[in-house]
Design a protein around this motif. Structure first.
Motif, PDB file in Angstrom:
ATOM      1  N   GLY A  49      11.683 -25.095  -5.455  1.00 29.43           N
ATOM      2  CA  GLY A  49      13.012 -25.322  -6.004  1.00 29.43           C
ATOM      3  C   GLY A  49      12.916 -26.093  -7.304  1.00 29.43           C
ATOM      4  N   GLN A  50      13.782 -25.771  -8.233  1.00 29.98           N
ATOM      5  CA  GLN A  50      13.749 -26.435  -9.542  1.00 29.98           C
ATOM      6  C   GLN A  50      14.797 -27.539  -9.578  1.00 29.98           C
ATOM      7  N   HIS A  51      14.807 -28.324  -8.535  1.00 32.91           N
ATOM      8  CA  HIS A  51      15.773 -29.423  -8.442  1.00 32.91           C
ATOM      9  C   HIS A  51      15.168 -30.507  -7.553  1.00 32.91           C
ATOM     10  N   ILE A  90      26.234 -23.546 -11.459  1.00 30.06           N
ATOM     11  CA  ILE A  90      25.871 -22.947 -12.744  1.00 30.06           C
ATOM     12  C   ILE A  90      24.488 -23.445 -13.149  1.00 30.06           C
ATOM     13  N   ASP A  91      23.494 -22.528 -13.060  1.00 39.66           N
ATOM     14  CA  ASP A  91      22.095 -22.917 -13.289  1.00 39.66           C
ATOM     15  C   ASP A  91      21.313 -21.713 -13.827  1.00 39.66           C
ATOM     16  N   GLY A  92      21.963 -20.938 -14.733  1.00 39.87           N
ATOM     17  CA  GLY A  92      21.322 -19.729 -15.250  1.00 39.87           C
ATOM     18  C   GLY A  92      20.676 -19.980 -16.599  1.00 39.87           C
ATOM     19  N   ASP A 118      21.430 -13.232 -10.508  1.00 43.14           N
ATOM     20  CA  ASP A 118      20.203 -13.465 -11.286  1.00 43.14           C
ATOM     21  C   ASP A 118      19.608 -12.088 -11.591  1.00 43.14           C
ATOM     22  N   PRO A 119      19.291 -11.816 -12.845  1.00 46.41           N
ATOM     23  CA  PRO A 119      18.711 -10.491 -13.166  1.00 46.41           C
ATOM     24  C   PRO A 119      17.219 -10.409 -12.840  1.00 46.41           C
ATOM     25  N   PHE A 120      16.592 -11.556 -12.547  1.00 43.73           N
ATOM     26  CA  PHE A 120      15.144 -11.600 -12.301  1.00 43.73           C
ATOM     27  C   PHE A 120      14.394 -10.834 -13.396  1.00 43.73           C
TER      28      PHE A 120
END
Ligand SMILES: C[S@@+](CC[C@H](N)C(=O)[O-])C[C@H]1O[C@@H](n2cnc3c(N)ncnc32)[C@H](O)[C@@H]1O
Length: 233
Positions: free
Chosen positions: A43-45, A143-145, A91-93
């Protein structure tokens, strides 16, 4: 210790608290390693943010996450949300070098599937394209895009109109905090400062700030007024 990008494994509960291990897998950063089981999804958090996402998701039934990566924040939302809730994951990955294999996408799917709560709807598109077909109101978007300031502002402009009166929105990487990674020049920090700190909109109030998370709530009365004005046109 700061735990950004260092969720060594998915949160485990011990003594009523979520615990994470620091990233012990510096040589296994590629998503294929997570897919092969050489490391967990990352996770990026921070762990505190993770616990906050679980808590804030509680009581909500229509949640959206913009920016899923390996799915660890998504699973926090999924764990916390109502049993009859839907979580839309946008998410478009697109960052995978070999699109046909796309291990980030595979890891995200597997991570999110590991919790059976509610329903998940995947939207593998850029947020700016996904919003075109949005019809349902939203209780809570994360919101984390795309982290460019103009992209965060665009996400807000396009998605916030779907948030119901009393609903909340969460911005990640959006505030400078002690030992944190955000700077005043970081896109989400500048966007949130511009939207909610430089002027008072009246319609939106910052209700929580935890690590890099900024949580805003839409006021009941201002939202109703806006709806009345729109309806009378
Ligand atoms: C910082 S990561 C998300 C981290 C994740 N929320 C977590 O905490 O583990 C950003 C993600 O946003 C996605 N992304 C980038 N631009 C986007 C856009 N315009 N719409 C939706 N997702 C986007 C990327 O593919 C990437 O997976």
């Amino acid at each position: 210790m700061l735990l950004k990008y260092s969720t060594g494994r998915l949160a485990t509960a011990a003594n009523g608290e979520l615990n994470y291990e620091p990233n012990s897998f510096p040589f296994f950063s590629h998503a294929v390693c997570a897919w092969l089981g050489l490391r967990p999804a990352v996770g990026q958090h921070t762990s505190v943010e993770h616990a906050t996402l679980v808590r804030l998701a509680a009581g909500h039934s229509r949640l959206v996450e913009i920016g899923v990566a390996e799915g660890v924040s998504a699973i926090a939302l999924r764990e916390g949300m109502n049993a009859d809730a839907t979580l839309w994951l946008v998410d478009p990955f697109h960052l995978s070098r070999v699109r046909a294999l796309n291990f980030t996408r595979r890891v995200a799917r597997r991570t999110v599937k590991s919790c059976g709560n509610g329903t998940v709807a995947w939207i593998e598109k850029f947020s700016q394209d996904a919003v075109a077909s949005r019809k349902e109101p939203i209780d809570l978007p994360l919101i984390d895009g795309d982290h460019l300031e103009k992209s965060v502002l665009r996400d807000w402009q396009e998605w916030s109109r779907f948030i119901r009166a009393g609903g909340v929105a969460i911005f990640h990487d959006a505030r400078v905090f002690a030992e944190g990674w955000c700077t005043p020049e970081y896109g989400p920090v500048k966007a949130v400062d511009h939207l909610f700190r430089s002027t008072s909109s009246g319609e939106w109030t910052i209700i929580e700030e935890i690590d890099s998370l900024v949580v805003v709530q839409r006021s009941e009365s201002a939202a109703r007024n806006a709806e009345t004005v729109l309806a009378s046109r």
